[in-house]
Enzyme design. Structure first.
Site, short mmCIF file in Angstrom:
data_model
loop_
_atom_site.label_atom_id
_atom_site.label_comp_id
_atom_site.label_asym_id
_atom_site.label_seq_id
_atom_site.Cartn_x
_atom_site.Cartn_y
_atom_site.Cartn_z
N HIS A 387 -1.50 9.58 -8.83
CA HIS A 387 -1.08 9.60 -7.65
C HIS A 387 -0.49 11.19 -7.24
O HIS A 387 -0.46 11.44 -6.21
CB HIS A 387 -0.08 8.45 -8.04
CG HIS A 387 0.93 8.31 -6.73
ND1 HIS A 387 1.24 6.99 -6.10
CD2 HIS A 387 2.12 9.10 -6.38
CE1 HIS A 387 2.21 7.26 -5.26
NE2 HIS A 387 2.54 8.48 -5.31
N GLU A 388 0.42 11.74 -8.05
CA GLU A 388 0.85 12.81 -7.85
C GLU A 388 -0.10 13.89 -7.59
O GLU A 388 0.12 14.65 -6.59
CB GLU A 388 1.73 13.34 -9.09
CG GLU A 388 2.90 12.35 -9.44
CD GLU A 388 3.75 11.92 -8.32
OE1 GLU A 388 3.95 12.56 -7.27
OE2 GLU A 388 4.43 10.74 -8.40
N GLU A 449 1.89 7.79 0.56
CA GLU A 449 1.91 7.13 -0.64
C GLU A 449 0.53 6.18 -0.98
O GLU A 449 0.39 6.07 -1.78
CB GLU A 449 3.16 6.26 -0.47
CG GLU A 449 4.55 7.11 -0.56
CD GLU A 449 4.46 7.98 -1.86
OE1 GLU A 449 4.04 7.80 -2.68
OE2 GLU A 449 5.29 8.96 -1.57
N ASP A 453 -1.77 6.14 -4.02
CA ASP A 453 -2.03 5.05 -4.92
C ASP A 453 -3.61 4.95 -4.95
O ASP A 453 -4.06 4.80 -6.03
CB ASP A 453 -1.41 3.79 -4.22
CG ASP A 453 0.28 3.80 -4.52
OD1 ASP A 453 0.70 4.46 -5.42
OD2 ASP A 453 0.85 3.06 -3.86
ZN LIG Z 1 4.15 9.18 -4.19
#
Ligand SMILES: [Zn+2]
Length: 556
Positions: A387-388, A449, A453
């Site tokens: 994710h990061e 986001e 994800d």
């Molecule tokens: Zn995030």
């Protein structure tokens, strides 16, 4: 007649559930239960099995609602505390870190203790001494009455508009000052604050004093409390496993970019590969917090008095402001990081191209040690790593180059293709209606986001399968006793468990209106239903919610 009909339909429904459960968990092809299947019976595996079983709700079909299937049991057993507006696995872990810090800060000081740690303990005790918060309250009242006098001033009509503007700004600044300090005041103020919080967040009781004091000390003396926590609770070998996960996920991102990405031109792709290679990973804590001299020097100007909480607060505020200002007109330190080690969260920094995983995040049920099935770690902290990393390539992060500078390194055609790919995700998430809030998810607001994800899940799963191939010669990990789920299924469950979280309606609306993330339920359903490996793993038919088939969105 109607009654009978209802009875009949509910009977059919429950039969469907039974049928489906039999199919999901007891057919050999899915559970891999054969004479060859090996079970791990170590205490760690039994612990992990218990932790997983207690969170599930097996009456829900995982192909219809994977979030409730994964989290339903936990959510039922863990109501939202009176002093919180939401509750979940993240806040639960946060609370555990707070309890550990409480114990550390309450321990008596000793002669060999670090000076910075002694100061943190004094600050904590001064905060806990409630009789001393009254003086602080008096000063806030004074500040507030100053504001009222200011309002009564008479000015000429010509300057009225300007005055109104100034008045609004002045009122706002004073309100922010009072508001930011209100939870550190005496009970008289706290109960007024509670009236406010009841409306805004739906909470009905105050946070315990110790918890507020722990958070205050933790955020004021970041490195001293970080050191205290790391010395007592961080195991250095976690860094090795994080290295394995990070390198696996970096490989997976690049491998998919090279083999499966058909919308990016070759040159932009090459630059994306370079950027992925350049992402710098930071794990646990900044090295300088192990330097005793640095820690003491860093806060040498602070002279706390156990009986002067207000004075102590003012000192720390001044120090933090000075430290913030000192960064002005300095170049960004690309290889250092300054994150609080006790933070239960992870980050991507676009200006340094860093991914950061503080010690607080590297705990169960996010990070599982080497004694536990790797599927659990790849599914939880592995997806968080992915994710990061993917944030470096979301609709905002993609604008920064490998050195963290704002720079257009994309071709026009790749930007156009990227926008088309992301529009699919915007539309997908816009369609999710979140019952708790009575509102739809905002696809555009949460796009970055959602990209992270979706990318994170793909990268971590690919990295997990490579780990099984490379480190176990392709032999599956032993199964968990009593769980009846294969390793790929455990991977996806572990991802969902990170997200278990319930909200009061007030907090749910706030999350939709100003949150950067989609609601947890749709962070799970959205990313899983786009992913072909998920539907394969759980045998989800084409018609089910968790299988978007040809409608699936994919960016990375
Ligand atoms: Zn995030």
């Amino acid at each position: 007649m109607t009654k009978n009909l209802i009875k009949m339909s509910s009977l059919i429904l429950s039969q469907n559930k039974v049928l489906f459960l039999t199919k999901m968990f007891f057919s050999p092809s899915v559970s891999q239960r054969s004479s060859k299947a090996e079970f791990c019976l170590s205490p760690e595996c039994i612990e992990a099995a218990g932790s997983i079983l207690s969170k599930l709700d097996r009456t829900v079909n995982p192909c219809e609602d994977f979030y409730t299937f994964s989290c339903g049991g936990w959510l039922k057993e863990n109501p939202i505390p009176e002093d919180s507006s939401s509750h979940g696995i993240y806040p639960w872990l946060r609370q555990h870190v707070d309890i550990k810090l409480k114990e550390l800060l309450e321990a008596p000081s000793h002669a060999k203790e670090l000076e910075a740690v002694t100061k943190a303990k004094i600050l904590y005790r001064s905060c806990m001494n409630e009789s001393k918060t009254i003086l602080f309250s008096k000063i806030i009242i004074m500040l507030y009455s100053l504001r009222t006098q200011h309002n009564k001033n008479n000015l000429k009509t010509a300057s009225l508009i300007l005055f109104c503007l100034f008045r609004t700004i002045a009122n706002y600044i004073q309100w922010r000052t009072v508001f930011s300090k209100i939870t550190t005041l005496s009970r008289r103020f706290l109960y007024r604050y509670l009236d406010f919080a009841r409306v805004i967040s739906g909470t009905t009781s105050l946070t315990p004093r110790w918890d507020k004091c722990v958070n205050y000390v933790e955020n004021s003396l970041v490195y001293a409390t970080g050191r205290l926590f790391v010395d007592a609770h961080f195991q250095e070998d976690k860094k090795h496993m994080m290295e394995e996960l990070i390198e696996g996920i970096r490989w997976a991102f690049i491998d998919m970019l090279e083999k499966e990405n058909d919308w990016m031109d070759e040159q932009t792709k090459q630059r994306a590969v370079e950027k992925a290679h350049a992402v710098l990973a930071k794990v646990g804590y900044p090295e300088f917090i192990l330097n005793d001299t640095y820690l003491s020097e860093d806060i040498k100007e602070l002279e706390f008095n156990e009986k002067d909480y207000y004075g102590n607060v003012m000192q720390t505020l001044k120090m933090i402001a000075k430290s913030d200002v000192s960064w002005l007109r300095k170049s960004v330190p690309r290889t250092e990081w300054f994150t609080n080690p006790t933070t239960v969260n992870a980050f991507y920094s676009s200006s340094t191209n860093q991914i950061r995983f503080p010690a607080g995040e590297l705990q169960k049920p996010f990070f599982w040690g080497k004694e536990y099935p790797r599927s659990l770690s790849y599914g939880a902290i592995g997806v968080i790593v992915g994710h990061e990393l993917t944030h470096g390539f979301d609709n905002n992060g993609r604008k920064y180059d490998k050195n963290g500078n704002l720079d257009q390194w994309w071709s026009e055609s790749s930007v156009t293709a990227f926008n088309e790919k992301t529009q699919c995700m915007i539309d997908q998430y816009n369609d999710y209606y979140w019952e708790e809030a009575g509102l739809n998810v905002r696809g555009k607001r949460t796009l970055a986001e959602n990209i992270a994800d979706n990318g994170g899940v793909r990268e971590a799963f690919r990295a997990y399968r490579r780990w099984v191939d490379n480190s176990r010669g392709g032999v599956e990990e032993p199964l968990l006793p009593g769980v009846d789920l294969n390793n790929n299924q455990l991977f996806f469950l572990s991802y969902a468990h990170v997200r278990c979280n319930s909200y009061r309606p007030e907090a749910a609306r706030e999350q939709i209106q100003s949150g950067a993330h989609s609601p947890p339920k749709y962070r799970v359903i959205g990313a899983m239903s786009n992913y072909e490996e998920f539907r394969k793993t759980f045998n989800c038919p084409q018609s089910s919610v968790m299988n978007r088939g040809a409608q699936s969105c994919r960016v990375w």
